[in-house]
Design a protein around this motif. Structure first.
Motif, PDB file in Angstrom:
ATOM      1  N   GLN A 166      48.294 -29.670 -41.370  1.00 57.98           N
ATOM      2  CA  GLN A 166      47.718 -30.744 -40.575  1.00 57.98           C
ATOM      3  C   GLN A 166      48.549 -31.023 -39.322  1.00 57.98           C
ATOM      4  O   GLN A 166      48.007 -31.322 -38.255  1.00 57.98           O
ATOM      5  N   LYS A 167      49.863 -30.891 -39.417  1.00 57.20           N
ATOM      6  CA  LYS A 167      50.716 -31.077 -38.242  1.00 57.20           C
ATOM      7  C   LYS A 167      50.391 -30.058 -37.161  1.00 57.20           C
ATOM      8  O   LYS A 167      50.211 -30.392 -35.981  1.00 57.20           O
ATOM      9  N   VAL A 168      50.325 -28.778 -37.563  1.00 57.49           N
ATOM     10  CA  VAL A 168      50.142 -27.732 -36.551  1.00 57.49           C
ATOM     11  C   VAL A 168      48.715 -27.707 -36.018  1.00 57.49           C
ATOM     12  O   VAL A 168      48.491 -27.379 -34.849  1.00 57.49           O
ATOM     13  N   SER A 169      47.744 -28.067 -36.833  1.00 55.57           N
ATOM     14  CA  SER A 169      46.354 -28.019 -36.362  1.00 55.57           C
ATOM     15  C   SER A 169      46.017 -29.179 -35.438  1.00 55.57           C
ATOM     16  O   SER A 169      45.121 -29.074 -34.592  1.00 55.57           O
ATOM     17  N   THR A 170      46.745 -30.297 -35.597  1.00 55.46           N
ATOM     18  CA  THR A 170      46.498 -31.457 -34.737  1.00 55.46           C
ATOM     19  C   THR A 170      47.537 -31.582 -33.623  1.00 55.46           C
ATOM     20  O   THR A 170      47.389 -32.441 -32.752  1.00 55.46           O
ATOM     21  N   LEU A 171      48.575 -30.758 -33.690  1.00 57.40           N
ATOM     22  CA  LEU A 171      49.717 -30.857 -32.768  1.00 57.40           C
ATOM     23  C   LEU A 171      50.340 -32.246 -32.818  1.00 57.40           C
ATOM     24  O   LEU A 171      50.780 -32.802 -31.816  1.00 57.40           O
ATOM     25  N   ASP A 172      50.375 -32.800 -34.033  1.00 54.64           N
ATOM     26  CA  ASP A 172      50.920 -34.132 -34.254  1.00 54.64           C
ATOM     27  C   ASP A 172      51.844 -34.066 -35.469  1.00 54.64           C
ATOM     28  O   ASP A 172      51.377 -33.907 -36.605  1.00 54.64           O
ATOM     29  N   ALA A 173      53.149 -34.192 -35.250  1.00 53.02           N
ATOM     30  CA  ALA A 173      54.117 -34.083 -36.344  1.00 53.02           C
ATOM     31  C   ALA A 173      53.952 -35.178 -37.387  1.00 53.02           C
ATOM     32  O   ALA A 173      54.421 -35.036 -38.524  1.00 53.02           O
ATOM     33  N   GLY A 174      53.283 -36.262 -37.020  1.00 51.68           N
ATOM     34  CA  GLY A 174      53.069 -37.350 -37.973  1.00 51.68           C
ATOM     35  C   GLY A 174      51.681 -37.370 -38.569  1.00 51.68           C
ATOM     36  O   GLY A 174      51.298 -38.366 -39.199  1.00 51.68           O
ATOM     37  N   ALA A 175      50.923 -36.297 -38.417  1.00 51.16           N
ATOM     38  CA  ALA A 175      49.528 -36.281 -38.869  1.00 51.16           C
ATOM     39  C   ALA A 175      49.405 -36.619 -40.348  1.00 51.16           C
ATOM     40  O   ALA A 175      48.577 -37.439 -40.757  1.00 51.16           O
ATOM     41  N   VAL A 176      50.203 -35.977 -41.187  1.00 50.64           N
ATOM     42  CA  VAL A 176      50.293 -36.287 -42.617  1.00 50.64           C
ATOM     43  C   VAL A 176      51.777 -36.268 -42.976  1.00 50.64           C
ATOM     44  O   VAL A 176      52.449 -35.251 -42.781  1.00 50.64           O
ATOM     45  N   SER A 177      52.285 -37.366 -43.480  1.00 47.03           N
ATOM     46  CA  SER A 177      53.702 -37.459 -43.815  1.00 47.03           C
ATOM     47  C   SER A 177      53.976 -36.885 -45.204  1.00 47.03           C
ATOM     48  O   SER A 177      53.053 -36.694 -46.015  1.00 47.03           O
ATOM     49  N   LEU A 196      41.471 -17.600 -47.495  1.00 46.25           N
ATOM     50  CA  LEU A 196      40.119 -17.095 -47.255  1.00 46.25           C
ATOM     51  C   LEU A 196      39.660 -17.296 -45.813  1.00 46.25           C
ATOM     52  O   LEU A 196      38.514 -17.017 -45.489  1.00 46.25           O
ATOM     53  N   ALA A 197      40.565 -17.768 -44.956  1.00 41.99           N
ATOM     54  CA  ALA A 197      40.241 -18.006 -43.542  1.00 41.99           C
ATOM     55  C   ALA A 197      39.044 -18.938 -43.400  1.00 41.99           C
ATOM     56  O   ALA A 197      38.186 -18.764 -42.536  1.00 41.99           O
ATOM     57  N   ASP A 198      39.010 -19.964 -44.264  1.00 42.47           N
ATOM     58  CA  ASP A 198      37.895 -20.915 -44.231  1.00 42.47           C
ATOM     59  C   ASP A 198      37.941 -21.808 -42.997  1.00 42.47           C
ATOM     60  O   ASP A 198      36.906 -22.177 -42.442  1.00 42.47           O
ATOM     61  N   GLY A 199      39.149 -22.208 -42.606  1.00 42.33           N
ATOM     62  CA  GLY A 199      39.297 -23.188 -41.542  1.00 42.33           C
ATOM     63  C   GLY A 199      40.192 -24.316 -42.015  1.00 42.33           C
ATOM     64  O   GLY A 199      40.820 -24.230 -43.080  1.00 42.33           O
ATOM     65  N   VAL A 200      40.263 -25.387 -41.249  1.00 42.58           N
ATOM     66  CA  VAL A 200      41.174 -26.502 -41.541  1.00 42.58           C
ATOM     67  C   VAL A 200      40.372 -27.796 -41.666  1.00 42.58           C
ATOM     68  O   VAL A 200      39.718 -28.228 -40.710  1.00 42.58           O
ATOM     69  N   THR A 201      40.422 -28.391 -42.844  1.00 39.31           N
ATOM     70  CA  THR A 201      39.763 -29.677 -43.063  1.00 39.31           C
ATOM     71  C   THR A 201      40.450 -30.758 -42.231  1.00 39.31           C
ATOM     72  O   THR A 201      41.677 -30.776 -42.105  1.00 39.31           O
ATOM     73  N   LYS A 202      39.670 -31.674 -41.694  1.00 38.81           N
ATOM     74  CA  LYS A 202      40.198 -32.715 -40.806  1.00 38.81           C
ATOM     75  C   LYS A 202      40.710 -33.904 -41.634  1.00 38.81           C
ATOM     76  O   LYS A 202      40.081 -34.959 -41.708  1.00 38.81           O
ATOM     77  N   ILE A 203      41.861 -33.722 -42.252  1.00 35.65           N
ATOM     78  CA  ILE A 203      42.384 -34.722 -43.182  1.00 35.65           C
ATOM     79  C   ILE A 203      42.689 -36.062 -42.508  1.00 35.65           C
ATOM     80  O   ILE A 203      42.283 -37.122 -43.023  1.00 35.65           O
ATOM     81  N   PRO A 204      43.385 -36.116 -41.373  1.00 40.38           N
ATOM     82  CA  PRO A 204      43.640 -37.433 -40.777  1.00 40.38           C
ATOM     83  C   PRO A 204      42.365 -38.217 -40.474  1.00 40.38           C
ATOM     84  O   PRO A 204      42.319 -39.435 -40.685  1.00 40.38           O
ATOM     85  N   ARG A 205      41.327 -37.528 -40.005  1.00 44.51           N
ATOM     86  CA  ARG A 205      40.070 -38.230 -39.705  1.00 44.51           C
ATOM     87  C   ARG A 205      39.410 -38.738 -40.985  1.00 44.51           C
ATOM     88  O   ARG A 205      38.840 -39.843 -41.018  1.00 44.51           O
ATOM     89  N   LEU A 206      39.467 -37.937 -42.056  1.00 49.34           N
ATOM     90  CA  LEU A 206      38.882 -38.366 -43.325  1.00 49.34           C
ATOM     91  C   LEU A 206      39.634 -39.564 -43.884  1.00 49.34           C
ATOM     92  O   LEU A 206      39.027 -40.505 -44.409  1.00 49.34           O
ATOM     93  N   LEU A 207      40.953 -39.556 -43.765  1.00 49.48           N
ATOM     94  CA  LEU A 207      41.744 -40.698 -44.231  1.00 49.48           C
ATOM     95  C   LEU A 207      41.407 -41.951 -43.431  1.00 49.48           C
ATOM     96  O   LEU A 207      41.242 -43.039 -43.992  1.00 49.48           O
ATOM     97  N   THR A 208      41.284 -41.797 -42.120  1.00 47.09           N
ATOM     98  CA  THR A 208      40.942 -42.928 -41.269  1.00 47.09           C
ATOM     99  C   THR A 208      39.560 -43.474 -41.616  1.00 47.09           C
ATOM    100  O   THR A 208      39.329 -44.693 -41.586  1.00 47.09           O
ATOM    101  N   ALA A 209      38.646 -42.570 -41.979  1.00 49.11           N
ATOM    102  CA  ALA A 209      37.289 -42.990 -42.343  1.00 49.11           C
ATOM    103  C   ALA A 209      37.252 -43.710 -43.683  1.00 49.11           C
ATOM    104  O   ALA A 209      36.264 -44.374 -44.008  1.00 49.11           O
ATOM    105  N   GLY A 210      38.308 -43.557 -44.497  1.00 51.58           N
ATOM    106  CA  GLY A 210      38.366 -44.255 -45.775  1.00 51.58           C
ATOM    107  C   GLY A 210      38.169 -43.386 -46.992  1.00 51.58           C
ATOM    108  O   GLY A 210      38.076 -43.910 -48.113  1.00 51.58           O
ATOM    109  N   ALA A 211      38.102 -42.063 -46.815  1.00 52.89           N
ATOM    110  CA  ALA A 211      37.939 -41.176 -47.960  1.00 52.89           C
ATOM    111  C   ALA A 211      39.270 -40.982 -48.674  1.00 52.89           C
ATOM    112  O   ALA A 211      40.302 -40.791 -48.032  1.00 52.89           O
ATOM    113  N   ALA A 212      39.255 -41.029 -49.995  1.00 54.68           N
ATOM    114  CA  ALA A 212      40.454 -40.727 -50.782  1.00 54.68           C
ATOM    115  C   ALA A 212      40.605 -39.213 -50.850  1.00 54.68           C
ATOM    116  O   ALA A 212      39.630 -38.491 -51.095  1.00 54.68           O
TER     117      ALA A 212
END
Length: 449
Positions: free
Chosen positions: A330-341, A287-303
């Motif tokens: 998450q890898k491609v949106s953050t340009l971090d291959a380890g963003a979500v394992s 739906l071209a909604d966008g990309v949720t910021k999963i690494p930041r949410l995990l760091t903040a403590g959200a399950a």
């Protein structure tokens, strides 16, 4: 009934174990221990030979709209609001309990073949009172899948009439259904105010209050599209998570769906308040909604749990696929291959899903439901498979659905080699075809008039 499952490998306590077995009694895992210790305690009839399979937790689909499986292939490659009007709003007014039943049968049956053992169905077609809700529950029970029915509370006047209920009626009906199925081991009913654009502030507060009464969580779509953020800011002067906090509903009972358009302050606030998230990456992309910021949410403590969303905005119903999409997006949106394992994504689709839904599922451990999947390591998509293979990564990134050979729910085998116990795929397909012919006629007639 007691059974001892003896697989090639078992995934438990964060890793794969060889020479282990799983003892199940009355649908619950009793022990996970070396096979040599458990085998002498059962007779030959109780032993289940899975020596050519990997035993992993069943996946948890923490957000779906089962009726939308009927609308797959309608309104594709269009913006969100056009998709909503041409698919949901055009067809759902014509859905009756029979259509809802077959849509749920299609949705849940397909999920089970892909390794889903628990599903949370966010359901909002209420034009027949509770009959449509009951049709969803009946389909789940007929198939044997574990169901959380997130009964939607919806009162936005711009939605189809069948979605809408006054606050008091929505609460009363949801409370009634929750009480009816209380104690059912495979069915649970919880409240789900649709969203800040689909439910009034009064409805959202009522949903939270009902969750407190029922001692459960409530689900709500949050910031899926920019228009919701803009609308809430225009009407209340706050961003969506800030407004939910002002309403007094941002706490550990809140399960946000999507949460694409959060700023850093909202992310921090979700973590501080103990709120949870269900992430639906394929639907967000479709739906071209966008990309949720999963690494930041995990760091903040959200399950973070995973969902497929409805099959007309994905268009698949595999949580294993959502694991892959989560990690790659998450890898491609953050340009971090380890963003979500791979291991993190696997956990989101299994044990974290169980935690978010407050069910003892998603782990192969004593006390947890005997919901698990048998994967064929000899499948083409699992090759090469050898001593150095990262098996979790192989499942998340490479595995195709045909590698899923067995699905067990509550200790009962429900899927074997792609066939669902007690279900004729041909019969379901014929009934769905009949339902859709009727729906297209009704929708076309309304459009022409």
């Amino acid at each position: 009934m007691r059974r001892l499952y003896c697989p090639m490998m078992v995934y438990t306590r964060g890793r794969f174990w060889t020479e282990a077995a799983v003892l199940v009694e009355n649908g619950v895992i009793q022990e996970v221990a070396p096979r040599i210790e458990l085998e002498p305690r059962v007779d030959a009839r109780e032993r289940v030979d899975w020596s050519d399979l990997l035993l992993v937790p069943g996946t948890v689909n923490a957000h779906n709209h089962s009726f939308q499986s009927l609308l797959r292939g309608i309104a594709v490659d269009v913006p969100f609001l056009q998709w909503r009007d041409e698919a949901l709003y055009r067809f759902s007014p014509h859905l009756d309990p029979e259509a809802i039943y077959y849509g749920a049968l299609l949705a849940f049956g397909e999920m089970m073949r892909y390794g889903v053992t628990t599903v949370c169905d966010f359901f909002y077609v209420h034009q027949d009172g509770l009959e449509c809700d009951e049709a969803v529950i009946r389909a789940a029970q007929d198939l044997g899948i574990r169901l959380v029915l997130a009964r939607t509370l919806y009162d936005w006047p711009g939605a189809p009439a069948g979605y809408r209920e006054p606050v008091d009626l929505a609460v009363a009906r949801t409370r009634h259904l929750a009480a009816k199925y209380q104690g059912n081991p495979l069915v649970r009913v919880i409240p789900a105010p649709h969203s800040l654009h689909g439910a009034s502030p009064e409805m959202v507060v009522a949903g939270h209050r009902l969750a407190e009464e029922l001692e459960c969580r409530f689900h709500i779509h949050v910031s899926e599209e920019p228009f919701e953020v803009e609308q809430v800011q225009a009407e209340h002067g706050l961003r969506p998570v800030e407004f939910l906090d002002r309403l007094g509903v941002l706490d550990d009972k809140l399960v946000a769906i999507h949460a694409v358009w959060l700023d850093d302050g909202e992310i921090a606030r979700m973590g501080e308040k103990g709120a949870h998230l269900v992430y639906c990456p394929s639907s967000n992309m479709f739906l071209a909604d966008g990309v949720t910021k999963i690494p930041r949410l995990l760091t903040a403590g959200a399950a973070v749990a995973l969902g497929t969303d409805g099959a007309c905005s994905n268009n698949r119903t595999s949580v294993f696929e959502e694991m892959r999409m989560t990690a790659l997006l998450q890898k491609v949106s953050t340009l971090d291959a380890g963003a979500v394992s791979a291991k993190q994504a696997f956990s989101m689709g299994t044990e974290v899903g169980g935690e978010v839904l407050e069910l003892p599922v998603g782990r192969i451990e004593p006390g947890y439901a005997a919901d698990f999947v048998g994967i064929d390591p000899g499948d083409w998509s699992m090759q090469p498979f050898h001593a150095g293979t990262d098996v979790v990564a192989q499942i998340v990134y490479a595995m195709q659905p045909q590698a899923i050979r067995r699905v067990v729910i509550a200790g009962e085998e429900r899927v074997r080699d792609g066939s669902i116990a007690g279900l004729s795929r041909g019969g379901v397909v014929r009934n769905i075809s009949t339902v859709m012919d009727r729906l297209h006629r009704l929708a076309s007639k309304k459009t022409n008039t």
